[in-house]
Design an enzyme around this catalytic site. Sequence first.
Site, PDB file in Angstrom:
ATOM      1  N   ARG A  34       0.868  -1.189   0.000  1.00 13.63           N
ATOM      2  CA  ARG A  34       0.000   0.000   0.000  1.00 13.63           C
ATOM      3  C   ARG A  34       0.900   1.232   0.000  1.00 13.63           C
ATOM      4  O   ARG A  34       1.711   1.412   0.928  1.00 13.63           O
ATOM      5  CB  ARG A  34      -0.891  -0.009   1.252  1.00 13.63           C
ATOM      6  CG  ARG A  34      -1.658   1.269   1.431  1.00 13.63           C
ATOM      7  CD  ARG A  34      -2.610   1.229   2.618  1.00 13.63           C
ATOM      8  NE  ARG A  34      -3.240   2.526   2.735  1.00 13.63           N
ATOM      9  CZ  ARG A  34      -3.204   3.290   3.814  1.00 13.63           C
ATOM     10  NH1 ARG A  34      -2.614   2.886   4.927  1.00 13.63           N
ATOM     11  NH2 ARG A  34      -3.786   4.465   3.805  1.00 13.63           N
TER      12      ARG A  34
ATOM     13  N   HIS B  36      -2.768  10.967   1.283  1.00 16.15           N
ATOM     14  CA  HIS B  36      -2.181  10.654   2.586  1.00 16.15           C
ATOM     15  C   HIS B  36      -1.556  11.947   3.116  1.00 16.15           C
ATOM     16  O   HIS B  36      -0.353  12.038   3.319  1.00 16.15           O
ATOM     17  CB  HIS B  36      -1.162   9.518   2.462  1.00 16.15           C
ATOM     18  CG  HIS B  36      -0.933   8.783   3.753  1.00 16.15           C
ATOM     19  ND1 HIS B  36      -1.124   7.426   3.888  1.00 16.15           N
ATOM     20  CD2 HIS B  36      -0.552   9.213   4.972  1.00 16.15           C
ATOM     21  CE1 HIS B  36      -0.844   7.054   5.132  1.00 16.15           C
ATOM     22  NE2 HIS B  36      -0.493   8.136   5.810  1.00 16.15           N
TER      23      HIS B  36
ATOM     24  N   GLU C 191      -7.294   8.225   6.805  1.00 14.56           N
ATOM     25  CA  GLU C 191      -7.542   8.805   8.129  1.00 14.56           C
ATOM     26  C   GLU C 191      -8.025  10.250   8.123  1.00 14.56           C
ATOM     27  O   GLU C 191      -7.328  11.163   8.593  1.00 14.56           O
ATOM     28  CB  GLU C 191      -6.266   8.708   8.981  1.00 14.56           C
ATOM     29  CG  GLU C 191      -5.721   7.309   9.106  1.00 14.56           C
ATOM     30  CD  GLU C 191      -4.611   7.181  10.139  1.00 14.56           C
ATOM     31  OE1 GLU C 191      -4.120   8.217  10.621  1.00 14.56           O
ATOM     32  OE2 GLU C 191      -4.248   6.062  10.482  1.00 14.56           O
TER      33      GLU C 191
ATOM     34  N   ASN D 298      -7.247   1.283   9.991  1.00 17.73           N
ATOM     35  CA  ASN D 298      -5.939   1.457  10.620  1.00 17.73           C
ATOM     36  C   ASN D 298      -6.151   1.342  12.115  1.00 17.73           C
ATOM     37  O   ASN D 298      -6.921   2.110  12.703  1.00 17.73           O
ATOM     38  CB  ASN D 298      -5.335   2.832  10.307  1.00 17.73           C
ATOM     39  CG  ASN D 298      -4.907   2.954   8.855  1.00 17.73           C
ATOM     40  OD1 ASN D 298      -4.993   1.982   8.086  1.00 17.73           O
ATOM     41  ND2 ASN D 298      -4.444   4.127   8.473  1.00 17.73           N
TER      42      ASN D 298
ATOM     43  N   TYR E 223      -4.126   0.859  15.862  1.00 15.86           N
ATOM     44  CA  TYR E 223      -2.882   0.807  16.635  1.00 15.86           C
ATOM     45  C   TYR E 223      -3.099   0.519  18.110  1.00 15.86           C
ATOM     46  O   TYR E 223      -2.322  -0.151  18.742  1.00 15.86           O
ATOM     47  CB  TYR E 223      -2.109   2.130  16.494  1.00 15.86           C
ATOM     48  CG  TYR E 223      -1.517   2.308  15.119  1.00 15.86           C
ATOM     49  CD1 TYR E 223      -0.269   1.790  14.805  1.00 15.86           C
ATOM     50  CD2 TYR E 223      -2.225   2.959  14.110  1.00 15.86           C
ATOM     51  CE1 TYR E 223       0.280   1.929  13.542  1.00 15.86           C
ATOM     52  CE2 TYR E 223      -1.692   3.104  12.836  1.00 15.86           C
ATOM     53  CZ  TYR E 223      -0.437   2.587  12.561  1.00 15.86           C
ATOM     54  OH  TYR E 223       0.092   2.714  11.307  1.00 15.86           O
TER      55      TYR E 223
ATOM     56  N   GLU F 260      -3.353  -0.572   8.052  1.00 17.11           N
ATOM     57  CA  GLU F 260      -2.162  -0.235   8.844  1.00 17.11           C
ATOM     58  C   GLU F 260      -2.285  -0.867  10.215  1.00 17.11           C
ATOM     59  O   GLU F 260      -3.342  -0.804  10.846  1.00 17.11           O
ATOM     60  CB  GLU F 260      -2.019   1.278   9.078  1.00 17.11           C
ATOM     61  CG  GLU F 260      -1.506   2.054   7.920  1.00 17.11           C
ATOM     62  CD  GLU F 260      -1.403   3.552   8.213  1.00 17.11           C
ATOM     63  OE1 GLU F 260      -1.122   3.932   9.370  1.00 17.11           O
ATOM     64  OE2 GLU F 260      -1.615   4.325   7.271  1.00 17.11           O
TER      65      GLU F 260
HETATM   66  C1  GCO Z   1      -1.424   6.962   9.764  1.00 13.74           C
HETATM   67  C2  GCO Z   1      -0.394   7.302   9.271  1.00 13.74           C
HETATM   68  C3  GCO Z   1       0.950   6.856   9.238  1.00 13.74           C
HETATM   69  C4  GCO Z   1       1.688   6.902  10.524  1.00 13.74           C
HETATM   70  C5  GCO Z   1       1.406   5.692  11.338  1.00 13.74           C
HETATM   71  C6  GCO Z   1       2.154   5.664  12.629  1.00 13.74           C
HETATM   72  O1  GCO Z   1      -2.096   6.677   8.712  1.00 13.74           O
HETATM   73  O2  GCO Z   1      -1.652   7.162  10.920  1.00 13.74           O
HETATM   74  O3  GCO Z   1      -0.820   6.862   8.032  1.00 13.74           O
HETATM   75  O4  GCO Z   1       1.368   7.791   8.322  1.00 13.74           O
HETATM   76  O5  GCO Z   1       3.020   6.976  10.232  1.00 13.74           O
HETATM   77  O6  GCO Z   1       0.067   5.648  11.649  1.00 13.74           O
HETATM   78  O7  GCO Z   1       1.786   6.745  13.414  1.00 13.74           O
END
Ligand code: GCO
Length: 455
Positions: A85, A129, A174, A300, A302, A359
């Site tokens: 991607r 992005h 995002e 995405n 985290y 992500e």
């Molecule tokens: C995101 C960002 C990334 C960051 C990653 C880590 O989409 O948040 O696409 O660019 O680098 O999430 O923080």
Amino acid sequence: MSSFDLSDEILKKLPKHFHFGTAAAAYQVEGAVNEGGRGPSIWDIFSSTPGKTRNGDTGAISVDHYHRFTEDFVLMRELNIKHYRFSIAWSRLFPMGSGLINQQGVDFYNRLLDSMLENGITPMATLYHWDLPQALQDLGGWENRDTVYRFQEYADAAFRAFGDRVKNWITHNEPWCVSVLGNLTGEHAPGFHDAQKALTVAHHVLLSHGLAVQTYRGLNQDGQIGITLNLTPVYAQTPGSDDDKAVVINDVFSNRWFLDPIFKAQYPKEMTQIIGELKNAISIDDLATIAQPIDFLGVNYYQPLVVRYDENAAPFYTENVTPQDRVTSMGWPISGDGLRDLLLRLQKDYGTCPFYITENGAAYSDQLEQGHVHDDERVHYLSDHVLAIAEAREQGVDVRGYYVWSFIDNFEWAWGYDQRFGIVYCDYATLQRYPKDSAWWYAKHISRHQNLHMY
Ligand code: GCO
């Protein structure tokens, strides 16, 4: 065999054509900001403004992917990674944001795509992005409704130029970060602190998504298109107490602000209390345009969020009490279960939709030792999250892929080069690449998965 290896039984729950990929974004990896006729983006301006990024770092060189993509794709192939991607820099195609297309920019992405395909790698392209052409920011950026139509033209040009090879498109990455970090907290470009702006920007970004999807459908190309949202599951510290109110507020702010318009053609009614009323920006058909059917949702993920209600807490009566016992070097708490819960919730509230985890990954303070990086914590993180996807699939969620953020260490926005997210280490002094242990772990799992589905 490491203790973080996933069993055959787990890997078999991921279907034959499951995408195991990695992800990156143009400004974070390309460098070469003044080459090929590229125009400046808001991130060039923001990162070179004193005090905006760690150590004053910018993406001017980064990992020089612009010149080294062939080396990177060869390495990806050696690591069995067959999906990538990436994002297209709008200001490479349209240096001033609109007008005549810059052929050198088209040529660059043609070379990039051809090299990817020669190495057996299937592209997934993100159109936006975060790198708005500065020329459009000078006219008001995403707060100006005209930007929406400029994006539609740019998307149309990208589909026409690259749609023969790109079959997986993401309109935006995002929009929450674009709106909130860019316009409310000011941590990201363009760096404003204004709630009304953030609301308007979010609305325009969503509208441009809907228009780009319509444009794509009109071209009748044989591919799929979706959008990527950053999402988080929200838990109450004490379920059944006032903390449940804090969950609603945070869920609206973090998730539903974007999910509801895309899937239900409406904004959550609580939005008005939480960040204000969207004035003047909406025209009558906007929500119907935003809610175009999409082929997949990019997720995405985290970290999870645990909250409690506190009448005195600004701005939303909520306090973040997420346990901090296991965190990455960003200070982000780690929870694979959070990803599984999030996917189950999306399926329950928004219906069946194919998902790609576009992500997921972690930053750690990696050390290069004689050409090796022993990043056990990252291996652990990846293993937990792939397991969570297998569990979600077992419960009926249609997850079709997993893209690790990121292939190689890169420019982490306001954090500059301080945070390393790659499964490949970059020595910034020499720009030499070194696969970390996590890259070999990933390579091994991809090949085992492939072998399990051979017949
Ligand atoms: C995101 C960002 C990334 C960051 C990653 C880590 O989409 O948040 O696409 O660019 O680098 O999430 O923080």
